[in-house]
Enzyme design. Sequence first.
Site, PDB file in Angstrom:
ATOM      1  N   THR A   1       0.831  -1.205   0.000  1.00  0.00           N
ATOM      2  CA  THR A   1       0.000   0.000   0.000  1.00  0.00           C
ATOM      3  C   THR A   1       0.867   1.257   0.000  1.00  0.00           C
ATOM      4  OG1 THR A   1      -0.099   0.276   2.396  1.00  0.00           O
ATOM      5  CG2 THR A   1      -1.713  -1.228   1.420  1.00  0.00           C
ATOM      6  N   CYS A   2       0.228   2.404  -0.222  1.00  0.00           N
ATOM      7  CA  CYS A   2       0.957   3.674  -0.289  1.00  0.00           C
ATOM      8  C   CYS A   2       1.184   4.292   1.083  1.00  0.00           C
ATOM      9  CB  CYS A   2       0.196   4.655  -1.172  1.00  0.00           C
ATOM     10  SG  CYS A   2       0.028   4.050  -2.841  1.00  0.00           S
TER      11      CYS A   2
END
Length: 366
Positions: free
Chosen positions: A316-317
Amino acid sequence: MDYKRIEQLVAVHGTPALFFSRNRIRDNFRALQSALPGVELFYAVKANCHEGILATLQEEGALFDVCTNGEIDIVKTCRIGPELCLHTHPIKRDSDIRYALDFGIRLFVADNEFELDKFLPYKDKIKLLIRMSIQNPQCLVNLSQKFGAPPADTFALVKKAADAGLRVAGICFHAGSQNENPFKYIEALEYCRDIYKKAALAGIHLEIVDIGGGFPIDYLARVTPIAQFCQPINEYLARYFSNYRIIAEPGRFICGPAMTLAVRVVGKALREGVWWYYLDEGVYGSFSGKMYDHAEYPMQLARGGERRQSICAGPTCDSIDVVYENIALPPLEIGDLLAFNAMGAYTTASASNFNGFPKAKIVTID
Ligand SMILES: *Cc1c(COP(=O)(O)O)cnc(C)c1O
């Protein structure tokens, strides 16, 4: 699970995937049943509510510990009857109690006087276990911080319930999850002895002792084999509680070893002299267990070579999505397969689909 086998499975199913062994569920259930003869085992659905687990356990004659309306829906879907279920959430809304009653559950848990009041309208239909807290700061997850009456106050609560016309069936406790010390159960049972004695003198007939879950499994370190672990508990129960129904609520022990996670390295970068490897599964997914459950899973990898301090991040970011902040790894390549054992308990259960990454698929392998 054997690395070669995982490679074959990944070739067919891709990553990230949790490979699920029904045989392992069966073996674990049988091992615990023989380690705790005569004890009724209620599987704690919250550890992993995969239908394949529930179905396999039902075939084995297991019982089920549910805590919420959602978990009731899951057991219903699996055609598990209410007579096989126990409701163990100490804090409930009236609507939760009614939902469980409508399903047909009759055995509930309470741990304080406000919660007792909630059962007064249903007192003819239900029996209660009173939850006692047992502090266990040494274990992975201390489940007695949030719930349970202190041992010294537990008899008073039993008495209060009985005086209010509620049927108290016994005491329950949770000695801590991944509890490696069997004498924590004995400590709790020592308190129970005193409480059960006082109850008998007060004319309150208790019939059940619920020793909860917590039974440990191998992660990075080997734990005491389950038969040996349970021996002092059995001896104590045989000596002081032979006339009671004994129940337990194992979660981790049943499902933990039954799933193996396979992930791939999807990217890498050298940042300030440290190698970062980006995996296709992170702490918002199955590795959520590292955050919530504080578990460290045994890793398997094929690549050799000199190990250097590295970082493994999730996909994920979010920058909190780091699986290992500092781990010694050989140089990895994009596409490398990593496998993690003992990932069945409190992993997929707490995973999310944050940032558009779906939860790892669960593939039944036997
Ligand atoms: C979570 C939980 C369990 C299962 O605990 P494990 O450590 O996974 O065996 C059992 N009983 C209650 C009330 C729980 O909350």
